[in-house]
Design a protein around this motif. Structure first.
Motif, short mmCIF file in Angstrom:
data_model
loop_
_atom_site.label_atom_id
_atom_site.label_comp_id
_atom_site.label_asym_id
_atom_site.label_seq_id
_atom_site.Cartn_x
_atom_site.Cartn_y
_atom_site.Cartn_z
N ALA A 108 63.53 -46.48 15.45
CA ALA A 108 63.35 -45.81 16.75
C ALA A 108 61.96 -46.16 17.28
O ALA A 108 61.15 -46.78 16.58
N LYS A 109 61.70 -45.80 18.51
CA LYS A 109 60.36 -46.04 19.07
C LYS A 109 59.89 -44.82 19.86
O LYS A 109 60.69 -43.97 20.27
N LEU A 110 58.58 -44.77 20.04
CA LEU A 110 57.99 -43.77 20.93
C LEU A 110 57.08 -44.49 21.90
O LEU A 110 56.34 -45.40 21.50
N GLY A 141 59.15 -41.52 26.94
CA GLY A 141 60.38 -42.22 27.33
C GLY A 141 60.63 -42.00 28.82
O GLY A 141 59.72 -41.72 29.58
N ALA A 142 61.89 -42.08 29.19
CA ALA A 142 62.20 -42.06 30.62
C ALA A 142 62.12 -40.66 31.24
O ALA A 142 61.96 -40.52 32.44
N GLY A 143 62.26 -39.60 30.44
CA GLY A 143 62.12 -38.25 30.96
C GLY A 143 63.42 -37.65 31.48
O GLY A 143 64.50 -38.17 31.25
N GLY A 146 52.21 -44.60 29.20
CA GLY A 146 52.47 -45.66 30.17
C GLY A 146 53.91 -45.86 30.58
O GLY A 146 54.20 -46.82 31.31
N GLU A 147 54.85 -44.98 30.13
CA GLU A 147 56.23 -45.17 30.57
C GLU A 147 56.31 -45.08 32.09
O GLU A 147 55.48 -44.45 32.75
N HIS A 148 57.28 -45.70 32.65
CA HIS A 148 57.51 -45.85 34.09
C HIS A 148 56.47 -46.76 34.75
O HIS A 148 56.84 -47.74 35.39
N ALA A 149 55.16 -46.45 34.57
CA ALA A 149 54.16 -47.33 35.17
C ALA A 149 54.33 -48.76 34.64
O ALA A 149 54.06 -49.74 35.35
N VAL A 150 54.82 -48.88 33.40
CA VAL A 150 54.98 -50.21 32.78
C VAL A 150 56.02 -51.05 33.52
O VAL A 150 55.95 -52.27 33.53
N VAL A 151 56.96 -50.37 34.18
CA VAL A 151 57.97 -51.11 34.95
C VAL A 151 57.31 -51.79 36.16
O VAL A 151 57.83 -52.77 36.70
N TYR A 152 56.15 -51.27 36.57
CA TYR A 152 55.45 -51.76 37.77
C TYR A 152 54.17 -52.51 37.39
O TYR A 152 53.17 -52.50 38.11
N THR A 161 66.47 -52.22 35.46
CA THR A 161 65.19 -52.93 35.54
C THR A 161 64.28 -52.55 34.36
O THR A 161 63.20 -52.02 34.58
N PRO A 162 64.70 -52.82 33.14
CA PRO A 162 63.84 -52.43 32.01
C PRO A 162 62.58 -53.28 31.97
O PRO A 162 62.60 -54.45 32.34
N SER A 163 61.49 -52.67 31.52
CA SER A 163 60.25 -53.44 31.41
C SER A 163 60.30 -54.40 30.23
O SER A 163 59.56 -55.37 30.19
N GLY A 164 61.13 -54.07 29.24
CA GLY A 164 61.17 -54.88 28.02
C GLY A 164 60.35 -54.30 26.89
O GLY A 164 60.33 -54.85 25.78
N ILE A 165 59.69 -53.17 27.14
CA ILE A 165 58.83 -52.61 26.07
C ILE A 165 59.66 -52.09 24.90
O ILE A 165 59.27 -52.24 23.74
N ASP A 166 60.85 -51.52 25.18
CA ASP A 166 61.64 -50.93 24.10
C ASP A 166 62.11 -52.01 23.12
O ASP A 166 61.90 -51.90 21.90
N ASN A 167 62.76 -53.06 23.65
CA ASN A 167 63.25 -54.10 22.74
C ASN A 167 62.10 -54.78 22.01
O ASN A 167 62.24 -55.18 20.85
C1 MEV Z 1 61.79 -46.23 28.56
O1 MEV Z 1 61.62 -46.15 27.16
C2 MEV Z 1 60.50 -46.59 29.22
C3 MEV Z 1 60.57 -46.73 30.73
O2 MEV Z 1 59.25 -47.10 31.14
C4 MEV Z 1 61.56 -47.77 31.17
C5 MEV Z 1 61.15 -49.18 30.81
O3 MEV Z 1 59.99 -49.43 30.50
O4 MEV Z 1 62.04 -50.04 30.85
C6 MEV Z 1 60.90 -45.42 31.41
#
Ligand code: MEV
Length: 326
Positions: free
Chosen positions: A6-8, A279-281, A12-18, A140-146
């Motif tokens: 799993a990950k935590l 996470g995404a909230g 920076g979640e959400h902002a990382v997408v931008y 539009t995932p940022s790719g941080i999870d994978n």
């Molecule tokens: C989800 O774990 C994290 C978000 O920033 C979405 C993403 O980065 O793809 C909410």
């Protein structure tokens, strides 16, 4: 067999997408596991997901993101007629809870398939295969999870924005060094919240109020840099308030929820040094920074405040050396 943690998202979640930086940690103790065995002749590829109490034949619905990933992975590893395989999945990661369940299951399956064909794929290859499937799931995932799940190490992650028509630059992935251990409690609200919904809503709000949202994302980025410095210096006492500030910004971004806020407040009242959603909230989990001494009290307070599950994890010091490929 193949497995993945799993990950935590620490910040920076959400902002990382931008295009802003984020820090993510693997949670080694909570894993998804997959096992691949030969199936009966003519059975095709059949998946048994015991945690979901589901069984399906991949060829019956080849276009779901997971089935597509399975078929493309097999096609890459063993081109030719589809073999008869049984893929069993077990996962202790809560689904749609911000802990990377989907990416971990996908990673475990890719690893198990590679193992069954006598191959070991490098973490970067696994990560990019799972990213393609995450794009189908989440838009539009940022790719941080994978990335954090495939590399299984604390990471500092930036996905630079695309400029004009040019191809998007490759993400910046650096090991995040951690000089001193720290204890986190993870409280699960029990509210399932698929990532796609809050990510889509944040995009709509960003499109409607671009300047305001860019400012919020910039504020998150400043916190991410400060948190990275605290981790690298081992100044864990300074980490707590920064995590709480990240939660306040996530509230303004619009992705907290009454359940998350209740758990964050309960953790703080019980002596947490800082707490935030992760996470995404809109549901899923929050994390609280504890000490070994305060952890039992905070865990009790989280359960009393309605947490369905509470996990405790100690994040070990990490030198920043890349993990060997798994
Ligand atoms: C989800 O774990 C994290 C978000 O920033 C979405 C993403 O980065 O793809 C909410």
């Amino acid at each position: 067999m193949g497995s993945a943690p799993a990950k935590l998202i620490l910040c920076g979640e959400h902002a990382v997408v931008y295009g802003r930086p984020a820090i993510a940690l693997p949670l080694d103790g909570i894993r998804a596991r997959a096992r691949v065995r030969p199936g009966p002749p003519q059975s095709g590829v059949v998946v048994f997901a015991s945690s979901l109490r589901r069984r399906w034949c991949v060829a019956d619905d080849p276009n779901t993101p997971l089935n597509e990933l399975i078929l493309s992975t097999i096609g890459q590893l063993a081109p030719g007629p589809l073999p008869d395989l049984r893929i069993s999945i077990r996962s202790g990661i809560p689904i749609a809870s911000g802990m990377g369940s989907g990416a971990a299951v996908a990673t475990a399956i890719v690893r198990a398939l590679a193992g069954s064909f006598g191959q070991a794929l490098p973490a970067a290859a696994v990560s990019s295969m799972v990213y393609a499937s995450e794009q189908r799931f989440h838009g539009t995932p940022s790719g941080i999870d994978n990335t954090v799940i495939a590399f299984e190490q604390p990471i500092w992650y930036i996905r630079p924005p695309a400029v004009g028509d040019a191809a998007r630059p490759a993400p910046i992935i650096q090991p995040a060094s951690i000089a001193a251990p720290f204890t986190l409690l993870v409280g699960d609200t029990g509210v399932r919240s698929p990532t796609r919904a809050p990510v889509g809503e944040v995009r709509a709000r960003w499109q409607a109020s671009t300047t305001a949202y860019n400012c919020l994302f910039d504020d998150v980025a400043l916190l991410a840099y400060r948190i990275r410095d605290c981790l690298a210096a081992g100044t864990i006492s300074e980490l707590g308030p920064l995590l709480s500030q990240n939660h306040a910004l996530l509230q303004q971004i619009g992705v907290s929820s009454p359940e998350l806020d209740t758990l964050v407040a309960a953790a703080m009242r019980a002596g947490a040094l800082g707490a935030k959603l992760s996470g995404a909230g809109w549901g899923g989990v929050m994390l609280a920074l504890a000490t070994p001494e305060t952890a039992p009290r905070i865990a009790y307070a989280l359960k009393a405040a309605g947490a369905r599950r509470v996990f405790e994890t100690t994040v070990a010091p990490y030198s920043g050396a890349p993990a060997p490929d798994t």
